[in-house]
Write an enzyme that holds these catalytic residues in place. Structure first.
Site, PDB file in Angstrom:
ATOM      1  N   CYS A  72       1.225  -1.482  -0.070  1.00  0.00           N
ATOM      2  CA  CYS A  72       0.209   0.245  -0.322  1.00  0.00           C
ATOM      3  C   CYS A  72       0.888   1.017  -0.251  1.00  0.00           C
ATOM      4  O   CYS A  72       1.701   1.224   0.729  1.00  0.00           O
ATOM      5  CB  CYS A  72      -0.979  -0.116   1.560  1.00  0.00           C
ATOM      6  SG  CYS A  72      -2.182   1.609   0.910  1.00  0.00           S
ATOM      7  N   CYS A 126       0.283   4.937   6.746  1.00  0.00           N
ATOM      8  CA  CYS A 126      -0.043   4.938   8.930  1.00  0.00           C
ATOM      9  C   CYS A 126       0.349   3.928   9.199  1.00  0.00           C
ATOM     10  O   CYS A 126       0.832   2.443   8.670  1.00  0.00           O
ATOM     11  CB  CYS A 126      -2.041   3.981   8.331  1.00  0.00           C
ATOM     12  SG  CYS A 126      -2.786   4.728   6.919  1.00  0.00           S
ATOM     13  N   CYS A 186       0.248   0.528  10.648  1.00  0.00           N
ATOM     14  CA  CYS A 186      -0.500  -0.568   9.622  1.00  0.00           C
ATOM     15  C   CYS A 186       1.025  -1.367   8.964  1.00  0.00           C
ATOM     16  O   CYS A 186       1.667  -0.688   8.080  1.00  0.00           O
ATOM     17  CB  CYS A 186      -1.192  -0.116   8.854  1.00  0.00           C
ATOM     18  SG  CYS A 186      -1.571  -1.753   7.144  1.00  0.00           S
ATOM     19  N   CYS A 236     -16.541  -9.436   4.922  1.00  0.00           N
ATOM     20  CA  CYS A 236     -15.568  -7.691   4.840  1.00  0.00           C
ATOM     21  C   CYS A 236     -14.760  -8.033   4.162  1.00  0.00           C
ATOM     22  O   CYS A 236     -14.159  -9.069   4.078  1.00  0.00           O
ATOM     23  CB  CYS A 236     -15.292  -7.311   6.052  1.00  0.00           C
ATOM     24  SG  CYS A 236     -16.828  -7.801   7.345  1.00  0.00           S
ATOM     25  N   CYS A 283     -19.591  -6.675   2.936  1.00  0.00           N
ATOM     26  CA  CYS A 283     -19.313  -5.096   3.576  1.00  0.00           C
ATOM     27  C   CYS A 283     -17.527  -5.139   2.803  1.00  0.00           C
ATOM     28  O   CYS A 283     -16.991  -6.792   2.500  1.00  0.00           O
ATOM     29  CB  CYS A 283     -18.435  -5.794   4.646  1.00  0.00           C
ATOM     30  SG  CYS A 283     -17.803  -4.049   5.884  1.00  0.00           S
ATOM     31  N   CYS A 316     -19.300   1.747   8.039  1.00  0.00           N
ATOM     32  CA  CYS A 316     -18.711   0.465   9.162  1.00  0.00           C
ATOM     33  C   CYS A 316     -17.425   2.146   9.774  1.00  0.00           C
ATOM     34  O   CYS A 316     -16.804   2.153   8.919  1.00  0.00           O
ATOM     35  CB  CYS A 316     -18.164  -0.765   9.184  1.00  0.00           C
ATOM     36  SG  CYS A 316     -17.007  -1.152  10.283  1.00  0.00           S
ATOM     37  N   ARG A 356     -17.909  -3.292  17.544  1.00  0.00           N
ATOM     38  CA  ARG A 356     -17.316  -3.865  17.045  1.00  0.00           C
ATOM     39  C   ARG A 356     -16.182  -4.453  18.239  1.00  0.00           C
ATOM     40  O   ARG A 356     -15.037  -3.639  17.957  1.00  0.00           O
ATOM     41  CB  ARG A 356     -17.388  -4.347  16.335  1.00  0.00           C
ATOM     42  CG  ARG A 356     -16.573  -5.628  15.067  1.00  0.00           C
ATOM     43  CD  ARG A 356     -15.880  -6.310  14.150  1.00  0.00           C
ATOM     44  NE  ARG A 356     -17.634  -6.301  13.603  1.00  0.00           N
ATOM     45  CZ  ARG A 356     -18.278  -5.388  12.522  1.00  0.00           C
ATOM     46  NH1 ARG A 356     -17.139  -4.655  11.215  1.00  0.00           N
ATOM     47  NH2 ARG A 356     -18.890  -5.609  11.815  1.00  0.00           N
TER      48      ARG A 356
HETATM   49  S1  SF4 Z   1      -3.898   1.079   7.159  1.00  0.00           S
HETATM   50 FE1  SF4 Z   1      -2.734  -0.140   5.390  1.00  0.00          FE
HETATM   51  S2  SF4 Z   1      -3.655  -1.083   3.809  1.00  0.00           S
HETATM   52 FE2  SF4 Z   1      -5.073   0.617   4.432  1.00  0.00          FE
HETATM   53  S3  SF4 Z   1      -4.318   2.587   3.211  1.00  0.00           S
HETATM   54 FE3  SF4 Z   1      -3.423   2.582   5.586  1.00  0.00          FE
HETATM   55  S4  SF4 Z   1      -1.123   1.801   4.454  1.00  0.00           S
HETATM   56 FE4  SF4 Z   1      -2.928   1.016   3.145  1.00  0.00          FE
END
Ligand code: SF4
Length: 318
Positions: free
Chosen positions: A55, A59, A62, A99, A130, A190, A262
């Site tokens: 990705c 974040c 993540c 999901c 989802c 959600c 949840r």
């Molecule tokens: S949470 Fe992870 S997968 Fe989702 S946008 Fe952020 S870096 Fe990308």
């Protein structure tokens, strides 16, 4: 009952909930819970990563962000047949909602075609659908609705003030814009967040107040405890105490009484007693299955056994 459903919650009011004696907060949350739900019932969802890793977003929590050196390897979008195989297994294990998560900043239009076929196939199995695919335009949200999508997950993660410490590749307003597009398309929302990312109590109150000011409230509110993954910037984040986590669940229940709250990521590290307190505080939905996207989750058998010991039953299940 409608007097309980408010959209003008302030951060100070949520802080006041956190500050209540623990038993008073739990009593208030459990009383509201019983007013809106059968307190024995827990809704069960399964989450499948249909496109893992690689990705472009940053974040900090993540392991799927390409820029962090984690054990997650980037994979292509799963085939329709493989997704449907997983959906059949999820249904057999008692899930009522399936999901599908993809590690994208936002879906490309050709990816959306493939996801729409998956939604169609999963619905045909009799499961609610989802998806969580990143940011959506108005048109993309409408396409997902036409394909039969029931819910879209898009978390606010944390308070508006703390968001920039966690993600820099997009801003809070873009999150809210996607939520508006989803809502306008007629898809259920959600939306929740994560605790344990180094945020203050004020930030936790800010997250709950922001969620509770959404009108209507999100139908599902996932509250996650950070799973600290090696290689991510938050691998050493301070752990949130179990009681503070339970307070978050209770505050979500009190401020959004008719929503499904949840218990999401982080259950693997929670004792049975903590999970029991979360149910007492108004959590009424869990994810089933050995993995939550890429992080571990309790085995379905363990969950069934725990639910049995607590006298809980699957919502809409057998
Ligand atoms: S949470 Fe992870 S997968 Fe989702 S946008 Fe952020 S870096 Fe990308």
């Amino acid at each position: 009952m409608d007097a309980d459903i408010r959209h003008d919650w302030t951060k100070d009011e949520v802080r006041a909930l956190f500050a209540l004696p623990f038993n008073d907060l739990i009593f208030r949350a459990q009383s509201l819970h019983r007013k809106y739900f059968d307190a024995r019932e827990v809704q069960i969802s399964t989450l499948l990563s249909i496109k893992t890793g690689g990705c472009p977003e940053d974040c900090a929590y993540c392991p799927q962000a390409a820029r962090y050196d984690t054990a997650v390897k980037a994979e292509k979008l799963m085939s329709l047949a493989s997704v449907l195989r997983e959906a059949v297994a999820a249904k057999a294990a008692g899930a009522t909602r399936f999901c599908m998560g993809a590690a994208w900043r936002e879906p490309k239009d050709r990816d959306l075609d493939a996801v729409c076929e998956m939604i169609d196939g999963v619905r045909a199995l009799g499961l609610e659908t989802c998806a969580t695919l990143g940011m959506l335009s108005e048109t993309q949200a409408q396409r997902l609705k036409s394909a039969g999508l029931d819910y879209y997950n898009h978390n606010l993660d944390t308070s508006p003030e703390f968001y920039g410490e966690i993600v820099t590749t997009r801003n809070y307003q873009e999150r809210l814009d996607t939520l508006n597009h989803v809502r306008a398309a007629g898809i259920h929302v959600c939306c929740g967040g994560i605790v344990g990312m180094g945020e203050s109590e004020d930030d936790r109150a800010g997250l709950i107040a922001t969620l509770a000011r959404l009108d209507p409230h999100p139908e599902s509110v996932p509250i996650n405890a950070l799973v600290r993954v090696a290689g991510t910037p938050l691998s050493d984040a301070p752990v949130v105490t179990a009681l503070d986590f339970v307070r978050m669940i209770a505050a979500a229940r009190v401020t959004m009484p008719a929503s499904m709250v949840r218990l999401s990521a982080g259950r693997e590290d929670m004792s049975e007693e903590t999970q029991a307190l979360c149910f007492l505080a108004g959590a009424n939905s869990i994810f089933y299955g050995p993995k939550l996207l890429t992080t571990p989750n309790p085995a379905a058998d363990d969950d069934r056994a725990l639910m049995g010991r607590l006298g809980l039953v699957a919502m809409g299940g057998e």
